[in-house]
Design an enzyme around this catalytic site. Structure first.
Site, short mmCIF file in Angstrom:
data_model
loop_
_atom_site.label_atom_id
_atom_site.label_comp_id
_atom_site.label_asym_id
_atom_site.label_seq_id
_atom_site.Cartn_x
_atom_site.Cartn_y
_atom_site.Cartn_z
CD GLU A 58 -3.13 1.25 1.83
OE1 GLU A 58 -3.79 2.30 1.91
OE2 GLU A 58 -3.53 0.16 2.24
CG ASP A 133 -2.09 16.04 -3.33
OD1 ASP A 133 -2.92 16.55 -4.11
OD2 ASP A 133 -1.43 16.71 -2.52
CE LYS A 137 -4.34 26.39 -7.12
NZ LYS A 137 -3.45 27.41 -6.52
CG ASP A 169 -12.16 12.15 -2.72
OD1 ASP A 169 -11.02 12.27 -3.24
OD2 ASP A 169 -12.51 12.82 -1.73
CB THR A 206 -11.68 5.82 5.07
OG1 THR A 206 -12.12 6.73 4.04
CG2 THR A 206 -10.66 4.87 4.47
#
Length: 228
Positions: A58, A133, A137, A169, A206
Site C-alpha cells: 500500500e 493527492d 490545478k 474521490d 474510511t
C-alpha cells in the site's frame, strides 16, 4: 534503462504536524522490529515476514486505520505500507500494537525509492493506491503519481495476474487514472475497457469516505491486472 536515474517529479508534499505521545511510544517500541529501511536494499519478503504468503503493497497509507483493518481481515496475507509522514507511521504502529497485528511491515520513505531499490520484480500480488493527492490545478497535474512511467514500474513488481488497485474521490483524477491505465502496456482492466470497478470487500470504507458519501461525493475504484 536504469530506473534509479528516472527520478519522477515529487507527487506529495511533506505536511507539518507532530507525533502524539502515544504515536511516539508505539514508534519507539515497534519500529525496530516492524520498520524497513531503503538503505538495506532489496527486500527478502520471506525473511521479513517469517513466511511465504500473499504480499500486498500500500502506497501512502495516511494514518493507517484502513491498512490495519485490511491486515486484520486478511491474516493470511502480508502487507507492506509506505508513508512519508511520521505521525501516520506512528499511528499505524499504534493500531498494530493495539490489535496485535503481525502481518504488516512499514517503510517510512518515498514510495519511488522503495519501488526502485527494495521490491523484487514479480513479487507482489496486489498494489494499492487509495486517495492519493489529486493535484487539482491543471498546472500541477504532472505531479500526480499515476503516470505511464510509474505504472510500468509498478507492473514490473506485480506477479503475473497481480492487481493494481486505485481509488479516488476526485472525478477528474479518476478520468486521468483511467486514461493512463488504459494506455499502459501489459495492464488489463478487470471490469472491462473504460469501466470503473465496484469497491471490493478488501478495501474498507474510511471515515473520510463515509463523510464524502453523506455530502454526495463519489468514489471511483480502478482495478487493473498484469498480463504477460
Amino acid at each position: 534503462m536504469d530506473n534509479q536515474h528516472l527520478r519522477p517529479i515529487r507527487s506529495f508534499v511533506i505536511r507539518g504536524g507532530r507525533m502524539t505521545a502515544s504515536q511516539q511510544k508505539a514508534f519507539d517500541r515497534l519500529w525496530p522490529e516492524k520498520g524497513l529501511a531503503v538503505e538495506n536494499g532489496l527486500l527478502d519478503l520471506e525473511s521479513a515476514f517469517g513466511r511465504r504468503s500473499t504480499v500486498v503493497l500500500e502506497i501512502g497509507f495516511g494514518m493507517g486505520q484502513s491498512l490495519a483493518e485490511m491486515a486484520a481481515n486478511e491474516p493470511d496475507a502480508d502487507f507492506i505500507g509506505v508513508e512519508v509522514h511520521k505521525p501516520g507511521v506512528g499511528a499505524l504502529l499504534r493500531h498494530m500494537e493495539e490489535q496485535s497485528l503481525e502481518n504488516i511491515r512499514i517503510f517510512w520513505d518515498d514510495a519511488n525509492e522503495v519501488i526502485d531499490k527494495c521490491l523484487p520484480d514479480a513479487s507482489l500480488d496486489r498494489v494499492q493506491l487509495f486517495f492519493p493527492d489529486p493535484w487539482h490545478k491543471k498546472r500541477h497535474n504532472k505531479r500526480r503519481i499515476v503516470q505511464l512511467e510509474f505504472v510500468q514500474r509498478i507492473r514490473a513488481k506485480l506477479k503475473s495476474g497481480g492487481v493494481f488497485h486505485m481509488a479516488t474521490d476526485w472525478e477528474p483524477y479518476a478520468e486521468h487514472m483511467m486514461e493512463i491505465m488504459s494506455e499502459a502496456p501489459g495492464m488489463e482492466n478487470i471490469s472491462g475497457v473504460g469501466q470503473f470497478s465496484p469497491r471490493p470487500d478488501t478495501r474498507p470504507v474510511t471515515k473520510f469516505e463515509k463523510r464524502g458519501e453523506r455530502l454526495g461525493h463519489g468514489v471511483w475504484d480502478l482495478m487493473f491486472r498484469r498480463v504477460d
